[in-house]
Design an enzyme around this catalytic site. Structure first.
Site, PDB file in Angstrom:
ATOM      1  N   ARG A 153      47.400  30.539  26.936  1.00 55.31           N
ATOM      2  CA  ARG A 153      46.192  30.167  26.197  1.00 55.31           C
ATOM      3  C   ARG A 153      45.333  31.380  25.858  1.00 55.31           C
ATOM      4  NH1 ARG A 153      46.195  25.585  29.753  1.00 55.31           N
ATOM      5  NH2 ARG A 153      46.230  23.593  28.633  1.00 55.31           N
ATOM      6  N   ARG A 234      43.859  39.825  36.268  1.00 55.50           N
ATOM      7  CA  ARG A 234      43.652  39.989  37.707  1.00 55.50           C
ATOM      8  C   ARG A 234      43.820  41.462  38.080  1.00 55.50           C
ATOM      9  NH1 ARG A 234      41.424  35.931  37.523  1.00 55.50           N
ATOM     10  NH2 ARG A 234      41.599  34.064  38.842  1.00 55.50           N
ATOM     11  N   GLU A 263      37.173  43.926  44.737  1.00 58.74           N
ATOM     12  CA  GLU A 263      35.939  43.485  44.074  1.00 58.74           C
ATOM     13  C   GLU A 263      34.921  43.015  45.111  1.00 58.74           C
ATOM     14  OE1 GLU A 263      37.021  40.434  41.300  1.00 58.74           O
ATOM     15  OE2 GLU A 263      38.283  41.754  40.105  1.00 58.74           O
ATOM     16  N   HIS A 282      34.084  41.085  36.626  1.00 61.25           N
ATOM     17  CA  HIS A 282      34.890  39.855  36.635  1.00 61.25           C
ATOM     18  C   HIS A 282      34.109  38.729  35.960  1.00 61.25           C
ATOM     19  CE1 HIS A 282      38.369  37.781  38.970  1.00 61.25           C
ATOM     20  NE2 HIS A 282      38.121  37.134  37.838  1.00 61.25           N
TER      21      HIS A 282
END
Length: 326
Positions: A153, A234, A263, A282
């Site tokens: 997508r 990712r 992170e 993010h």
């Protein structure tokens, strides 16, 4: 019955997801920290919670074993690598995602990073604020090759935008939608061809043990020295140490990163000092529209499961159906 909502972007937000949950009889609670929960903080926050609208906090075997009352982990997003799915299945916990809710937001953010690099926006902005007016030459997107590692997508949404920018679009995708590929004039290529021909390489693959450090010293060396790497997928797809070496040495022109291996990054992470790296926290999938859609999708999955329904399109571990009990 309590539902824990952990994403920072949903803290205190009076959105439609709250109405859906409360009308179904759920009480909504939030964690005390307003940042990403550690394993221990999650353990301490889950007592009495039957379902979560989850962020990127770690649902480990330890967490799942300690809280047998937990029935549903519904991600406010589409990635679920922070959830040990096998352990969740073993404990009879349904793991849900929110498909079709944030791909447009991520695609837009991908181009924000590409344009920031191509047009040198952060450095020019900082120079002007420092009293300088140094007009330099930047580089175009039009006529350049956009390479997509993954054509799901999000990859499709990026491809459409690439075509609008008059870019040649290549894609590496093991299971391509042939109708989409043909309809949009996309060239399917091998991964190595993607690396060698892309001027802008954008990652849109899931993070698995097989894809860990997909971008490493060897694969980065196959890219053009004038190329840019974009990662809104990712952090684990990229070996940060090898990327830092490539950016520092000039082996790679630049990188736009919404995700990192660790992170948030440590203060001494060299990526924070590199002028050819543009970083965001993010945040690619979190515009106001996608935030609301993701939260609503997660809430609806929780409510459906509580009523004995099975939202198959959202459930990652369909095999848990045989043992699932509310």
């Amino acid at each position: 019955m309590k539902v824990l909502i952990t994403p920072m972007t949903l803290s205190g937000l009076n959105g439609p997801h709250l109405r859906v949950l409360r009308e179904a009889g759920f009480d909504v609670v939030y964690p005390k920290p307003t940042f990403l929960l550690s394993e221990q903080e999650l353990l301490d926050t889950l007592p009495g919670v039957v379902a979560t609208i989850a962020g990127s906090e770690p649902y480990t075997p330890r967490v799942l074993t300690a809280h047998p009352q937990l029935r549903v982990i519904a991600r406010a997003g589409v990635g679920y690598d922070a959830v040990d799915v096998a352990a969740a299945t073993e404990h009879g916990v349904a793991v849900c995602i929110a498909p079709g809710t944030n791909h447009e937001a991520v695609a837009e953010h991908t181009f924000a990073l590409m344009l920031a690099l191509a047009k040198d926006v952060p450095n020019q902005h900082n120079a002007i604020r420092a009293g300088k007016w140094a007009r330099g030459i930047n580089v175009p997107l039009r006529g350049r090759t956009l390479g997509l590692a993954g054509l799901g997508r999000i990859g499709k949404a990026v491809a459409v935008r690439g075509k609008a920018f008059d870019m040649r679009v290549l894609a590496y995708e093991p299971y391509p939608d042939q109708a989409f590929v043909a309809g949009h004039g996309i060239d399917l290529v091998s991964f190595e061809t993607l690396l060698t021909e892309s001027d802008y390489l954008s990652l849109h693959l899931p993070f698995t043990q097989a894809s860990k450090h997909l971008m490493n010293r060897r694969t980065l060396a196959l890219m053009k020295p004038t190329a840019y790497l974009i990662n809104t997928a990712r952090g684990g797809l990229v070996c940060d140490a090898d990327l830092i070496e490539a950016l520092s040495s000039g082996r790679l022109a630049g990188a736009g990163l919404d995700v990192l291996e660790l992170e948030p990054p440590e203060e001494n992470n060299p990526l924070l000092q590199l002028e050819n790296a543009v970083l965001t926290p993010h945040a690619a999938g979190n515009d106001t529209e996608s935030r609301d859609a993701m939260a609503l999708s997660a809430a609806r999955s929780i409510v459906a499961l509580s009523r004995g329904e099975w939202p198959a399109e959202a459930i990652v571990n369909s095999e848990v159906r045989a043992t699932f009990q509310w």
